[in-house]
Design a protein around this motif. Structure first.
Motif, mmCIF file in Angstrom:
data_model
loop_
_atom_site.group_PDB
_atom_site.id
_atom_site.type_symbol
_atom_site.label_atom_id
_atom_site.label_comp_id
_atom_site.label_asym_id
_atom_site.label_seq_id
_atom_site.Cartn_x
_atom_site.Cartn_y
_atom_site.Cartn_z
ATOM 1 N N MET A 128 0.833 -1.041 -0.459
ATOM 2 C CA MET A 128 -0.093 -0.048 -0.194
ATOM 3 C C MET A 128 0.814 0.922 -0.356
ATOM 4 S SD MET A 128 -2.581 1.256 2.497
ATOM 5 C CE MET A 128 -3.874 -0.304 2.918
ATOM 6 N N LYS A 129 2.145 1.598 0.526
ATOM 7 C CA LYS A 129 3.220 2.452 0.687
ATOM 8 C C LYS A 129 2.942 3.152 -0.593
ATOM 9 C CE LYS A 129 7.370 3.962 3.020
ATOM 10 N NZ LYS A 129 6.961 4.157 4.110
ATOM 11 N N PRO A 130 3.352 2.338 -2.100
ATOM 12 C CA PRO A 130 2.967 3.696 -3.292
ATOM 13 C C PRO A 130 2.126 4.270 -3.457
ATOM 14 C CG PRO A 130 4.102 0.918 -3.539
ATOM 15 C CD PRO A 130 3.507 0.760 -1.805
ATOM 16 N N ASP A 131 0.993 3.856 -3.240
ATOM 17 C CA ASP A 131 -0.683 4.138 -3.512
ATOM 18 C C ASP A 131 -0.301 5.794 -1.786
ATOM 19 O OD1 ASP A 131 -1.846 2.815 -4.857
ATOM 20 O OD2 ASP A 131 -2.296 1.280 -3.481
ATOM 21 N N ILE A 132 0.267 5.224 -1.199
ATOM 22 C CA ILE A 132 0.204 6.591 0.021
ATOM 23 C C ILE A 132 0.996 7.761 -0.983
ATOM 24 C CG2 ILE A 132 0.677 7.505 2.149
ATOM 25 C CD1 ILE A 132 -0.124 4.781 3.433
ATOM 26 N N GLU A 133 2.458 7.046 -0.906
ATOM 27 C CA GLU A 133 3.446 8.648 -1.930
ATOM 28 C C GLU A 133 1.841 8.750 -3.071
ATOM 29 O OE1 GLU A 133 6.011 9.532 -0.182
ATOM 30 O OE2 GLU A 133 5.058 7.951 1.213
ATOM 31 N N ARG A 134 1.754 7.944 -4.244
ATOM 32 C CA ARG A 134 1.279 8.381 -4.788
ATOM 33 C C ARG A 134 0.132 9.597 -4.901
ATOM 34 N NH1 ARG A 134 -3.012 5.377 -8.428
ATOM 35 N NH2 ARG A 134 -3.513 5.007 -6.392
ATOM 36 N N LEU A 135 -0.673 9.132 -3.331
ATOM 37 C CA LEU A 135 -1.432 10.384 -3.105
ATOM 38 C C LEU A 135 -1.054 11.810 -2.463
ATOM 39 C CD1 LEU A 135 -4.438 8.451 -0.772
ATOM 40 C CD2 LEU A 135 -4.988 9.776 -3.658
ATOM 41 N N ARG A 136 0.726 11.280 -1.518
ATOM 42 C CA ARG A 136 0.907 12.248 -1.171
ATOM 43 C C ARG A 136 1.759 13.334 -2.166
ATOM 44 N NH1 ARG A 136 2.860 12.026 3.915
ATOM 45 N NH2 ARG A 136 2.943 10.391 3.168
ATOM 46 N N LYS A 137 2.312 13.145 -3.256
ATOM 47 C CA LYS A 137 2.668 13.852 -4.871
ATOM 48 C C LYS A 137 1.160 14.317 -4.906
ATOM 49 C CE LYS A 137 4.916 13.203 -8.513
ATOM 50 N NZ LYS A 137 5.585 12.349 -10.196
ATOM 51 N N LYS A 138 -0.271 13.504 -5.304
ATOM 52 C CA LYS A 138 -1.147 14.174 -6.165
ATOM 53 C C LYS A 138 -1.266 15.397 -5.227
ATOM 54 C CE LYS A 138 -6.035 13.681 -6.504
ATOM 55 N NZ LYS A 138 -6.509 12.694 -6.344
ATOM 56 N N TYR A 139 -1.686 15.650 -3.977
ATOM 57 C CA TYR A 139 -1.971 16.810 -3.046
ATOM 58 C C TYR A 139 -0.546 17.211 -2.947
ATOM 59 C CZ TYR A 139 -6.352 14.395 -2.444
ATOM 60 O OH TYR A 139 -7.886 13.968 -3.137
ATOM 61 N N MET A 140 0.248 17.708 -3.036
ATOM 62 C CA MET A 140 1.345 18.168 -2.639
ATOM 63 C C MET A 140 1.216 19.086 -4.420
ATOM 64 S SD MET A 140 4.608 16.013 -0.825
ATOM 65 C CE MET A 140 5.116 17.614 -0.938
ATOM 66 N N GLU A 141 1.006 18.951 -4.540
ATOM 67 C CA GLU A 141 1.116 19.619 -5.939
ATOM 68 C C GLU A 141 -0.401 20.149 -6.967
ATOM 69 O OE1 GLU A 141 1.157 16.859 -9.416
ATOM 70 O OE2 GLU A 141 3.469 15.881 -9.250
#
Length: 58
Positions: free
Chosen positions: A1-14
């Motif tokens: 699940m960690k890749p999904d969290i990092e993808r969300l983090r990148k999405k919301y940081m941008e």
């Protein structure tokens, strides 16, 4: 699940939600990030078109 969290983090940081900064997103726990994503998108989960104007046969 960690890749999904990092993808969300990148999405919301941008593109952080209103009232938040990319720094806020960077420091959120994975659980908090998933909760935020759920509540921001909860209407989309149940959007089946029911109740929209149109012709219905009952």
């Amino acid at each position: 699940m960690k890749p999904d969290i990092e993808r969300l983090r990148k999405k919301y940081m941008e593109n952080p939600p209103e009232g938040m900064t990319s720094g806020d997103i960077r420091h959120m726990s994975g659980d908090d990030l998933l909760d935020m994503d759920y509540f921001l998108n909860e209407d989309d989960l149940f959007d089946d078109g029911f109740g929209e104007e149109g012709f219905y046969i009952f």
